[in-house]
Scaffold this motif. Structure first.
Motif, PDB file in Angstrom:
ATOM      1  N   VAL A 216       0.836  -1.200   0.000  1.00 51.22           N
ATOM      2  CA  VAL A 216       0.000   0.000   0.000  1.00 51.22           C
ATOM      3  C   VAL A 216       0.871   1.250   0.000  1.00 51.22           C
ATOM      4  N   ILE A 217       0.291   2.350  -0.481  1.00 51.52           N
ATOM      5  CA  ILE A 217       1.037   3.608  -0.580  1.00 51.52           C
ATOM      6  C   ILE A 217       1.073   4.329   0.759  1.00 51.52           C
ATOM      7  N   ILE A 218      -0.040   4.305   1.482  1.00 53.11           N
ATOM      8  CA  ILE A 218      -0.120   5.018   2.760  1.00 53.11           C
ATOM      9  C   ILE A 218       0.814   4.368   3.774  1.00 53.11           C
ATOM     10  N   ALA A 219       1.689   5.164   4.337  1.00 54.12           N
ATOM     11  CA  ALA A 219       2.656   4.639   5.294  1.00 54.12           C
ATOM     12  C   ALA A 219       1.973   4.289   6.613  1.00 54.12           C
ATOM     13  N   SER A 220       2.508   3.271   7.265  1.00 54.00           N
ATOM     14  CA  SER A 220       1.976   2.871   8.565  1.00 54.00           C
ATOM     15  C   SER A 220       2.355   3.900   9.628  1.00 54.00           C
ATOM     16  N   THR A 221       1.502   4.017  10.620  1.00 56.26           N
ATOM     17  CA  THR A 221       1.802   4.934  11.722  1.00 56.26           C
ATOM     18  C   THR A 221       2.821   4.335  12.682  1.00 56.26           C
ATOM     19  N   LEU A 222       3.085   3.032  12.534  1.00 57.75           N
ATOM     20  CA  LEU A 222       4.048   2.358  13.392  1.00 57.75           C
ATOM     21  C   LEU A 222       5.379   2.195  12.667  1.00 57.75           C
ATOM     22  N   PRO A 223       6.495   2.200  13.387  1.00 58.98           N
ATOM     23  CA  PRO A 223       7.796   1.954  12.763  1.00 58.98           C
ATOM     24  C   PRO A 223       7.825   0.585  12.093  1.00 58.98           C
ATOM     25  N   ALA A 224       8.621   0.471  11.020  1.00 60.57           N
ATOM     26  CA  ALA A 224       8.657  -0.770  10.247  1.00 60.57           C
ATOM     27  C   ALA A 224       9.143  -1.954  11.061  1.00 60.57           C
ATOM     28  N   GLY A 225       9.885  -1.682  12.143  1.00 66.16           N
ATOM     29  CA  GLY A 225      10.427  -2.773  12.949  1.00 66.16           C
ATOM     30  C   GLY A 225       9.472  -3.310  13.998  1.00 66.16           C
ATOM     31  N   ILE A 226       8.305  -2.687  14.139  1.00 67.93           N
ATOM     32  CA  ILE A 226       7.330  -3.163  15.123  1.00 67.93           C
ATOM     33  C   ILE A 226       6.584  -4.357  14.538  1.00 67.93           C
ATOM     34  N   PRO A 227       6.566  -5.497  15.224  1.00 69.97           N
ATOM     35  CA  PRO A 227       5.876  -6.676  14.680  1.00 69.97           C
ATOM     36  C   PRO A 227       4.363  -6.501  14.697  1.00 69.97           C
ATOM     37  N   GLY A 228       3.692  -7.167  13.760  1.00 70.73           N
ATOM     38  CA  GLY A 228       2.236  -7.086  13.688  1.00 70.73           C
ATOM     39  C   GLY A 228       1.652  -8.344  13.075  1.00 70.73           C
ATOM     40  N   VAL A 229       0.420  -8.640  13.444  1.00 70.56           N
ATOM     41  CA  VAL A 229      -0.250  -9.844  12.957  1.00 70.56           C
ATOM     42  C   VAL A 229      -0.461  -9.782  11.444  1.00 70.56           C
ATOM     43  N   LYS A 230      -0.813  -8.615  10.921  1.00 70.03           N
ATOM     44  CA  LYS A 230      -1.039  -8.492   9.474  1.00 70.03           C
ATOM     45  C   LYS A 230       0.258  -8.727   8.703  1.00 70.03           C
ATOM     46  N   ASN A 231       1.357  -8.241   9.264  1.00 62.02           N
ATOM     47  CA  ASN A 231       2.643  -8.478   8.604  1.00 62.02           C
ATOM     48  C   ASN A 231       2.976  -9.963   8.582  1.00 62.02           C
ATOM     49  N   LEU A 232       2.721 -10.629   9.683  1.00 59.73           N
ATOM     50  CA  LEU A 232       2.980 -12.070   9.757  1.00 59.73           C
ATOM     51  C   LEU A 232       2.117 -12.822   8.761  1.00 59.73           C
ATOM     52  N   SER A 233       0.859 -12.416   8.640  1.00 59.76           N
ATOM     53  CA  SER A 233      -0.037 -13.048   7.667  1.00 59.76           C
ATOM     54  C   SER A 233       0.458 -12.831   6.246  1.00 59.76           C
ATOM     55  N   ARG A 234       0.938 -11.618   5.952  1.00 56.77           N
ATOM     56  CA  ARG A 234       1.441 -11.311   4.611  1.00 56.77           C
ATOM     57  C   ARG A 234       2.696 -12.128   4.302  1.00 56.77           C
ATOM     58  N   THR A 235       3.591 -12.254   5.272  1.00 56.08           N
ATOM     59  CA  THR A 235       4.796 -13.059   5.093  1.00 56.08           C
ATOM     60  C   THR A 235       4.430 -14.519   4.851  1.00 56.08           C
ATOM     61  N   THR A 236       3.494 -15.028   5.631  1.00 57.55           N
ATOM     62  CA  THR A 236       3.064 -16.418   5.484  1.00 57.55           C
ATOM     63  C   THR A 236       2.474 -16.659   4.107  1.00 57.55           C
ATOM     64  N   GLU A 237       1.683 -15.710   3.614  1.00 52.95           N
ATOM     65  CA  GLU A 237       1.087 -15.839   2.291  1.00 52.95           C
ATOM     66  C   GLU A 237       2.166 -15.875   1.208  1.00 52.95           C
ATOM     67  N   ALA A 238       3.168 -15.018   1.360  1.00 51.08           N
ATOM     68  CA  ALA A 238       4.258 -14.985   0.381  1.00 51.08           C
ATOM     69  C   ALA A 238       5.042 -16.295   0.399  1.00 51.08           C
ATOM     70  N   LEU A 239       5.367 -16.778   1.583  1.00 56.48           N
ATOM     71  CA  LEU A 239       6.102 -18.036   1.692  1.00 56.48           C
ATOM     72  C   LEU A 239       5.281 -19.201   1.133  1.00 56.48           C
ATOM     73  N   HIS A 240       3.972 -19.150   1.365  1.00 56.30           N
ATOM     74  CA  HIS A 240       3.086 -20.171   0.816  1.00 56.30           C
ATOM     75  C   HIS A 240       3.188 -20.212  -0.712  1.00 56.30           C
ATOM     76  N   GLU A 241       3.264 -19.028  -1.327  1.00 53.51           N
ATOM     77  CA  GLU A 241       3.361 -18.969  -2.789  1.00 53.51           C
ATOM     78  C   GLU A 241       4.707 -19.477  -3.287  1.00 53.51           C
ATOM     79  N   PHE A 242       5.786 -19.078  -2.629  1.00 59.02           N
ATOM     80  CA  PHE A 242       7.106 -19.555  -3.042  1.00 59.02           C
ATOM     81  C   PHE A 242       7.190 -21.077  -2.938  1.00 59.02           C
ATOM     82  N   VAL A 243       6.726 -21.605  -1.812  1.00 62.84           N
ATOM     83  CA  VAL A 243       6.755 -23.058  -1.612  1.00 62.84           C
ATOM     84  C   VAL A 243       5.777 -23.744  -2.560  1.00 62.84           C
ATOM     85  N   GLY A 244       4.580 -23.174  -2.707  1.00 63.50           N
ATOM     86  CA  GLY A 244       3.572 -23.759  -3.577  1.00 63.50           C
ATOM     87  C   GLY A 244       4.061 -23.893  -5.002  1.00 63.50           C
ATOM     88  N   TYR A 245       4.770 -22.891  -5.485  1.00 66.71           N
ATOM     89  CA  TYR A 245       5.296 -22.954  -6.846  1.00 66.71           C
ATOM     90  C   TYR A 245       6.263 -24.120  -6.992  1.00 66.71           C
TER      91      TYR A 245
END
Length: 254
Positions: A216-245
């Motif tokens: 997304v274009i809109i920057a997060s209000t939190l620093p990039a180094g702060i962990p978040g559930v949505k970030n974890l979900s996005r990482t998991t989705e990406a890894l799923h695609e790499f492995v799935g391929y």
């Protein structure tokens, strides 16, 4: 047997399941007296979970999948015989709602309708099966697209697929019966690499029509180094695609 082993092994790269597995292993090793090894294993598991939960890492991975499938203005997208809309944009029938419940990938539905209303194809093929006792994804998408103004006569349903390989195989059979060859393939941009290859493998003339970009274009209000559930979900989705391929490639589907 091979397909089952490959599917189970793919779970090991998912951050949360891998962290839990390594954490359990580390505690077991600790109890056996190898305290430094156990502590290192637990620390490594938590560190990996932290990295995967940051915005910077999740966007890095998802960006690698999306970068080869940029969006195009509707005016530049050519006409095709049909729009093929992959499932995955719905959670299913809700307990108290009238319409199926949409999920975070519902951009797929909007983009398919936008293509149809722009005159890019006369038909939309909805592909997606279901678990036993539930309505198929294709049938659920049909309900939503009806509300969005797509007439039933423009919809073709494929209701047997359980995965993206089935989507390609079953959709190709239906399309070829109708003498349809050129398709606009609608799915999330991060999923398009695998979907595009699978549908082309069936001999179809595929025009990728990606949507649902995760960066997304809109920057997060939190620093990039702060962990978040949505970030974890996005990482998991990406890894799923790499492995799935790679899993699909090992099965000979790509």
């Amino acid at each position: 047997m091979l397909s089952t082993l490959l599917s189970l092994s793919s779970l090991l790269v998912y951050p949360l399941s891998l962290c839990l597995m390594l954490g359990f292993l580390g505690m077991l090793v600790w109890r056996l007296g190898l305290r430094r090894t156990g502590a290192t294993t637990v620390f490594g598991a938590l560190l990996w979970l932290y990295v995967c939960s940051t915005a910077s890492f999740s966007y890095l991975l998802i960006g690698k999948l999306e970068e080869n499938y940029p969006s195009q203005p509707l005016s530049e997208i050519p006409r095709a015989d049909a729009i093929v809309l992959l499932g995955g944009a719905l959670r299913g029938d809700s307990a108290m709602g009238i319409l199926p419940d949409l999920n975070q990938y519902a951009d797929r539905l909007v983009h398919a309708v936008a293509l149809y209303k722009a005159g890019k194809a006369d038909y939309i093929l909805l592909t997606g099966g279901s678990a036993p006792g539930a309505r198929s994804e294709a049938r659920l998408m049909q309900d939503v697209l009806a509300v969005m103004g797509v007439p039933p006569s423009a919809l073709i349903l494929e209701e047997e697929s359980k995965n993206t390989h089935d989507n390609a195989l079953n959709s190709a059979a239906i399309l070829k019966q109708r003498d349809m060859q050129r398709i606009l393939l609608v799915s999330s941009a991060f999923h398009m690499r695998r979907a595009d290859a699978l549908f082309k493998r069936q001999g179809l003339d595929v025009i990728p029509a990606p949507t649902d970009y995760q960066q997304v274009i809109i920057a997060s209000t939190l620093p990039a180094g702060i962990p978040g559930v949505k970030n974890l979900s996005r990482t998991t989705e990406a890894l799923h695609e790499f492995v799935g391929y790679e899993v699909y490639r090992m099965r000979g589907w790509l």
